[in-house]
Design a protein around this motif. Structure first.
Motif, PDB file in Angstrom:
ATOM      1  N   ARG A  27       0.843  -1.193   0.000  1.00 46.29           N
ATOM      2  CA  ARG A  27       0.000   0.000   0.000  1.00 46.29           C
ATOM      3  C   ARG A  27       0.878   1.244   0.000  1.00 46.29           C
ATOM      4  NH1 ARG A  27      -4.597   1.000   4.382  1.00 46.29           N
ATOM      5  NH2 ARG A  27      -2.779   1.512   5.642  1.00 46.29           N
ATOM      6  N   TRP A  28       0.799   1.987  -1.099  1.00 42.35           N
ATOM      7  CA  TRP A  28       1.598   3.189  -1.316  1.00 42.35           C
ATOM      8  C   TRP A  28       0.947   4.372  -0.625  1.00 42.35           C
ATOM      9  CZ3 TRP A  28       0.696   7.274  -5.195  1.00 42.35           C
ATOM     10  CH2 TRP A  28       1.808   8.114  -5.349  1.00 42.35           C
ATOM     11  N   ILE A  29       1.763   5.151   0.083  1.00 40.40           N
ATOM     12  CA  ILE A  29       1.257   6.313   0.809  1.00 40.40           C
ATOM     13  C   ILE A  29       1.923   7.598   0.339  1.00 40.40           C
ATOM     14  CG2 ILE A  29       0.579   5.029   2.860  1.00 40.40           C
ATOM     15  CD1 ILE A  29       3.258   5.922   4.145  1.00 40.40           C
ATOM     16  N   GLY A  30       2.647   7.545  -0.765  1.00 44.60           N
ATOM     17  CA  GLY A  30       3.458   8.670  -1.222  1.00 44.60           C
ATOM     18  C   GLY A  30       2.717   9.926  -1.618  1.00 44.60           C
ATOM     19  N   SER A  31       1.508   9.828  -2.114  1.00 38.54           N
ATOM     20  CA  SER A  31       0.812  11.010  -2.620  1.00 38.54           C
ATOM     21  C   SER A  31      -0.218  11.560  -1.638  1.00 38.54           C
ATOM     22  CB  SER A  31       0.109  10.667  -3.932  1.00 38.54           C
ATOM     23  OG  SER A  31      -0.943   9.765  -3.681  1.00 38.54           O
ATOM     24  N   GLY A  32      -0.283  11.006  -0.460  1.00 41.80           N
ATOM     25  CA  GLY A  32      -1.286  11.427   0.499  1.00 41.80           C
ATOM     26  C   GLY A  32      -2.521  10.538   0.471  1.00 41.80           C
ATOM     27  N   GLU A  33      -2.779   9.883  -0.669  1.00 44.69           N
ATOM     28  CA  GLU A  33      -3.860   8.905  -0.722  1.00 44.69           C
ATOM     29  C   GLU A  33      -3.230   7.518  -0.698  1.00 44.69           C
ATOM     30  OE1 GLU A  33      -6.077   8.678  -4.413  1.00 44.69           O
ATOM     31  OE2 GLU A  33      -4.446   9.664  -5.454  1.00 44.69           O
ATOM     32  N   LYS A  34      -3.931   6.560  -0.159  1.00 44.36           N
ATOM     33  CA  LYS A  34      -3.382   5.214  -0.024  1.00 44.36           C
ATOM     34  C   LYS A  34      -3.901   4.357  -1.172  1.00 44.36           C
ATOM     35  CE  LYS A  34      -2.792   5.660   4.911  1.00 44.36           C
ATOM     36  NZ  LYS A  34      -2.973   5.099   6.233  1.00 44.36           N
ATOM     37  N   LEU A  35      -2.966   3.850  -1.977  1.00 42.12           N
ATOM     38  CA  LEU A  35      -3.306   3.027  -3.136  1.00 42.12           C
ATOM     39  C   LEU A  35      -2.481   1.756  -3.110  1.00 42.12           C
ATOM     40  CD1 LEU A  35      -3.219   5.824  -5.867  1.00 42.12           C
ATOM     41  CD2 LEU A  35      -5.260   4.781  -4.878  1.00 42.12           C
ATOM     42  N   TRP A  36      -3.081   0.651  -3.529  1.00 36.30           N
ATOM     43  CA  TRP A  36      -2.358  -0.618  -3.601  1.00 36.30           C
ATOM     44  C   TRP A  36      -1.527  -0.654  -4.884  1.00 36.30           C
ATOM     45  CZ3 TRP A  36      -1.898  -3.420   0.586  1.00 36.30           C
ATOM     46  CH2 TRP A  36      -2.843  -3.255   1.597  1.00 36.30           C
ATOM     47  N   ILE A  37      -0.303  -1.138  -4.746  1.00 39.16           N
ATOM     48  CA  ILE A  37       0.643  -1.197  -5.864  1.00 39.16           C
ATOM     49  C   ILE A  37       1.328  -2.561  -5.882  1.00 39.16           C
ATOM     50  CG2 ILE A  37       1.126   1.278  -5.831  1.00 39.16           C
ATOM     51  CD1 ILE A  37       3.783   0.593  -4.389  1.00 39.16           C
ATOM     52  N   LEU A  38       1.983  -2.849  -6.992  1.00 38.13           N
ATOM     53  CA  LEU A  38       2.864  -4.010  -7.029  1.00 38.13           C
ATOM     54  C   LEU A  38       4.033  -3.720  -6.108  1.00 38.13           C
ATOM     55  CD1 LEU A  38       3.059  -4.584 -10.900  1.00 38.13           C
ATOM     56  CD2 LEU A  38       1.686  -5.890  -9.255  1.00 38.13           C
ATOM     57  N   PRO A  39       4.504  -4.700  -5.345  1.00 40.76           N
ATOM     58  CA  PRO A  39       5.684  -4.443  -4.523  1.00 40.76           C
ATOM     59  C   PRO A  39       6.890  -4.187  -5.415  1.00 40.76           C
ATOM     60  CG  PRO A  39       5.012  -6.753  -4.360  1.00 40.76           C
ATOM     61  CD  PRO A  39       3.987  -6.056  -5.186  1.00 40.76           C
TER      62      PRO A  39
END
Length: 155
Positions: A27-39
């Motif tokens: 779960r990526w938190i880089g942009s302020g929103e939490k989105l699931w990504i490939l590891p």
């Protein structure tokens, strides 16, 4: 005179990891929103993408993986707003996507990184998750297995 936007170019390596009908995502938190990504993630200067994907998957999930094969690459060009300085950038991403399998370790979460969680999801639940397009792209590469590792465009 028109001012040009600054440009950023990022090369990263990601893994499609599927086991027993479930997909491993971070779960990526880089942009302020939490989105699931490939590891996976950025390749360090001088680092081989193969080594980068193994390192990044371990950092984000706690698992040790073995790369099975190169699936292909995804390129994406567009604008984004930097969450650090608020400037708008012309942003070009090149994602190198591998198929990998877990060979050790245990599920843990990255601390002080760009992800905060990792989890396994049944494949039929992945489309309903809030996720970045590279998840769908990686699954399509795995399904289609194009011999040249390229899908024309993907939406």
């Amino acid at each position: 005179m028109t001012q040009l936007n600054p440009r950023k170019f990022r090369v990263a390596a990601y893994a499609v990891v599927i086991d027993d009908g479930k997909m491993l995502l971070s779960r990526w938190i880089g942009s302020g929103e939490k989105l699931w990504i490939l590891p996976g993630g950025g390749i360090e200067f001088g680092e081989d993408p193969y080594d980068a994907v193994i390192r990044e998957v371990h950092e984000e999930t706690g698992y040790h993986v073995e790369v099975q094969r190169l699936l292909g690459m995804q390129t994406s060009v567009g604008k984004r707003v930097s969450n650090v300085d608020g400037l708008e950038y012309d942003y070009h991403r090149l994602r190198i996507i591998y198929e990998a399998k877990v060979v050790g370790g245990e599920l843990t979460f990255e601390v002080d990184g760009s992800t905060d969680e990792a989890a396994w999801f049944p494949l039929d639940q992945v489309p309903a998750l809030d996720h970045v397009e590279s998840v769908d792209f990686g699954l399509e590469l795995l399904r289609a297995a194009p011999p040249h590792g390229h899908l024309p465009s993907f939406t």
